[in-house]
Design an enzyme around this catalytic site. Structure first.
Site, PDB file in Angstrom:
ATOM      1  N   LYS A 159     -55.544  25.988 -20.789  1.00  0.00           N
ATOM      2  CA  LYS A 159     -54.857  25.289 -19.696  1.00  0.00           C
ATOM      3  C   LYS A 159     -55.706  24.154 -19.137  1.00  0.00           C
ATOM      4  O   LYS A 159     -55.234  23.024 -18.973  1.00  0.00           O
ATOM      5  CB  LYS A 159     -54.516  26.270 -18.576  1.00  0.00           C
ATOM      6  CG  LYS A 159     -54.089  25.612 -17.253  1.00  0.00           C
ATOM      7  CD  LYS A 159     -53.924  26.647 -16.160  1.00  0.00           C
ATOM      8  CE  LYS A 159     -53.568  25.994 -14.832  1.00  0.00           C
ATOM      9  NZ  LYS A 159     -54.724  25.332 -14.192  1.00  0.00           N
ATOM     10  N   ASN A 160     -56.961  24.436 -18.822  1.00  0.00           N
ATOM     11  CA  ASN A 160     -57.791  23.428 -18.157  1.00  0.00           C
ATOM     12  C   ASN A 160     -58.112  22.252 -19.074  1.00  0.00           C
ATOM     13  O   ASN A 160     -58.295  21.125 -18.611  1.00  0.00           O
ATOM     14  CB  ASN A 160     -59.080  24.068 -17.628  1.00  0.00           C
ATOM     15  CG  ASN A 160     -58.813  25.011 -16.465  1.00  0.00           C
ATOM     16  OD1 ASN A 160     -57.775  24.925 -15.818  1.00  0.00           O
ATOM     17  ND2 ASN A 160     -59.734  25.921 -16.201  1.00  0.00           N
TER      18      ASN A 160
ATOM     19  N   ARG B 134     -51.705  20.151  -9.147  1.00  0.00           N
ATOM     20  CA  ARG B 134     -53.115  19.827  -8.922  1.00  0.00           C
ATOM     21  C   ARG B 134     -53.661  18.886  -9.997  1.00  0.00           C
ATOM     22  O   ARG B 134     -54.407  17.956  -9.714  1.00  0.00           O
ATOM     23  CB  ARG B 134     -53.927  21.129  -8.911  1.00  0.00           C
ATOM     24  CG  ARG B 134     -55.410  20.926  -8.642  1.00  0.00           C
ATOM     25  CD  ARG B 134     -55.675  20.641  -7.206  1.00  0.00           C
ATOM     26  NE  ARG B 134     -57.047  20.200  -6.984  1.00  0.00           N
ATOM     27  CZ  ARG B 134     -57.520  19.791  -5.825  1.00  0.00           C
ATOM     28  NH1 ARG B 134     -56.725  19.760  -4.777  1.00  0.00           N
ATOM     29  NH2 ARG B 134     -58.755  19.388  -5.678  1.00  0.00           N
TER      30      ARG B 134
ATOM     31  N   ASP C 156     -53.514  25.802  -6.361  1.00  0.00           N
ATOM     32  CA  ASP C 156     -53.826  27.120  -5.824  1.00  0.00           C
ATOM     33  C   ASP C 156     -54.199  27.069  -4.350  1.00  0.00           C
ATOM     34  O   ASP C 156     -54.774  26.096  -3.875  1.00  0.00           O
ATOM     35  CB  ASP C 156     -55.018  27.730  -6.578  1.00  0.00           C
ATOM     36  CG  ASP C 156     -54.660  28.153  -7.988  1.00  0.00           C
ATOM     37  OD1 ASP C 156     -53.511  28.555  -8.182  1.00  0.00           O
ATOM     38  OD2 ASP C 156     -55.527  28.073  -8.860  1.00  0.00           O
TER      39      ASP C 156
ATOM     40  N   ASP D  58     -63.333  30.998 -12.745  1.00  0.00           N
ATOM     41  CA  ASP D  58     -61.967  31.446 -13.012  1.00  0.00           C
ATOM     42  C   ASP D  58     -61.894  32.885 -13.509  1.00  0.00           C
ATOM     43  O   ASP D  58     -60.805  33.460 -13.547  1.00  0.00           O
ATOM     44  CB  ASP D  58     -61.308  30.522 -14.043  1.00  0.00           C
ATOM     45  CG  ASP D  58     -60.837  29.212 -13.442  1.00  0.00           C
ATOM     46  OD1 ASP D  58     -60.787  29.119 -12.199  1.00  0.00           O
ATOM     47  OD2 ASP D  58     -60.521  28.283 -14.195  1.00  0.00           O
TER      48      ASP D  58
ATOM     49  N   MET E  17     -67.848  28.987  -5.116  1.00  0.00           N
ATOM     50  CA  MET E  17     -67.141  27.715  -5.082  1.00  0.00           C
ATOM     51  C   MET E  17     -66.001  27.667  -4.072  1.00  0.00           C
ATOM     52  O   MET E  17     -65.823  26.693  -3.355  1.00  0.00           O
ATOM     53  CB  MET E  17     -66.608  27.381  -6.480  1.00  0.00           C
ATOM     54  CG  MET E  17     -66.044  25.978  -6.608  1.00  0.00           C
ATOM     55  SD  MET E  17     -65.656  25.544  -8.322  1.00  0.00           S
ATOM     56  CE  MET E  17     -67.279  25.538  -9.064  1.00  0.00           C
TER      57      MET E  17
END
Length: 435
Positions: free
Chosen positions: A22-23, A97, A121, A320, A342
């Site tokens: 996904k990223n 995002r 998110d 993640d 984070m």
């Protein structure tokens, strides 16, 4: 709003194929704007965030052709910049995002860009300073006018290469600045650059298009600007976060699962972190085999201290997967400290796990101590809601390991990052109903 109804206590058995990353997809798809030539991309995950970005590219005038189950051809030869002024663009871009990474390619090729404040998110503050400070170092003029509907407006008519030290090793920030720099005049050096496999993949793709990027895989990228880029063909990595999620799922549900085609060398320390929880696994070529385990024991540090798992920039452990490690530790033997550095809201989902019977102390917004139940007490099914992608899957794993029936609301968050997760898990023995 959709929900999952999960009947817990089912042991799974079979093979799972991880989706495309996904990223990586969100960066790679934005990069198609850098050239007028066709670009073919394989292993694109069919998830909500990615599908929304493809839809947005189509609205911008990019020709989008689906040529296979997970393969697309894109051609940005007739981009309509007037679309950036429309209410439809604002609504669609603000809901996603990843839309912020459209800016870098826009600035490089069209010398201007416009983006509303993006969503995503609800995991705490996710600032965009790194993106815009990098653009300004390259010579872009940045303006944010709340009276203009909350748009970020950037003029990049004179992009020039420069040296910059990023204020944080942001993955999306590095990707955005990198894409802006590949067509800036002169040489750019980006220090404290993120070096995740996603960035390495993006750099390799850009180089195949004619960019001149060196230092790939390190935290110092050097980019020699070029006047134009050409088309290419690119295949995305399997999703490392999904692979880690499947490892945790196998342990929690005492299931025998083989995760196929993992490209193990690209996973970094992810397998080792799960091994530190006591989870057994075998590498069979490029597959990961997790046997059914009745119990698994969390390691201690050499001096006997409590094991800590914390996130850090690559090649450290990815943030993640902290939610997955946390939920997996719930039924382990031993105690684990999770330190999420984070995002200040990413651990708040643990109240749902506590309601299910987990022994967790939320020390502060960034730290949680998990006291493993060692299968002495089963979790119980409850109704809960998914606050973000990774917490949603952590709750799904908890529900699948629990006694009784659970319902997870707001599963749109899970769908943003995991393709047909209910169908794929049901195929190997789960009992998940989409309501």
């Amino acid at each position: 709003m959709a929900s999952f109804q999960i009947t817990g206590g089912r042991k799974l058995k079979g093979e799972l194929n991880p989706q495309g990353a996904k990223n990586e997809a969100l960066q790679i798809l934005c990069a198609v704007l850098l050239t007028k030539d066709p670009i073919t991309i394989h292993n694109i995950p069919g998830i909500r965030d990615v599908n929304q970005l493809i839809d947005l590219l189509g609205d911008l005038g990019v020709w989008v052709t689906k040529i296979g189950e997970s393969s697309y051809r894109f051609q940005a030869s007739d981009v309509n910049l007037d679309y950036l002024e429309t209410d439809t663009y604002k609504r669609k871009a603000a809901a996603l995002r990843g839309s912020v990474m459209l800016l870098g390619p826009m600035l490089a090729r069209f010398k201007k860009g416009r983006i509303p404040r993006p969503g995503g998110d609800k995991i705490g503050r996710r600032r965009l300073d790194t993106h815009f400070l990098g653009f300004e170092k390259l010579g872009a003029q940045f303006n944010y006018d709340a009276n203009d509907g909350g748009y970020y407006q950037v003029d990049a008519s004179n992009l020039r290469g420069t040296y910059m030290l990023l204020d944080e090793a942001s993955v999306t920030g590095t990707a955005n600045v990198l894409m802006a720099a590949v067509m800036a005049e002169g040489t750019t050096q980006i220090y404290n650059a993120a070096c995740e496999p996603y960035l390495q993949q993006l750099s390799k793709m850009l180089n195949s298009m004619g960019a001149k990027i060196t230092g790939v895989g390190s935290n110092l990228l050097t980019i020699e600007g070029v006047s134009e880029l050409t088309g290419t063909e690119h295949t995305m990595l399997p999703d490392m976060i999904e692979i880690g999620s499947f490892i945790g799922l196998a342990a929690m549900t005492q299931s025998e699962i083989t995760i196929k085609n993992c490209q193990i060398p690209e996973l970094g320390i992810i397998p080792d972190q799960f091994k530190r929880l006591g989870i057994q696994m075998e590498f069979r070529g490029d597959d990961i085999f997790i046997p059914a385990q009745e119990r698994y024991q969390i390691e201690s540090f050499l001096d006997g201290g409590m094991m800590t798992v914390a996130d850090s920039p690559w090649p450290g452990f990815t943030p993640d997967l902290l939610s997955i490690v946390l939920v997996t530790a719930v039924q382990a033997q031993g105690t684990l400290l999770i330190h999420q550095k984070m995002f200040e809201s990413r651990l708040f989902f643990v109240d749902k796990l506590i309601d299910m019977g987990a022994q967790i102390i939320l020390c502060d917004p960034h730290r949680a101590t998990v006291v493993g139940l060692n299968r002495q007490i089963p979790l119980k099914g409850i109704r809960m809601s998914s606050p973000d992608i990774r917490a949603g899957v952590a709750l799904l794993i908890a529900a699948m390991s629990a006694q009784g029936t659970s319902i997870i609301d707001n599963i749109e968050q899970i769908d943003r990052g995991y393709q047909n997760i209910d169908t794929r898990l049901n195929a190997i023995g789960a009992e998940i109903i989409r309501l």
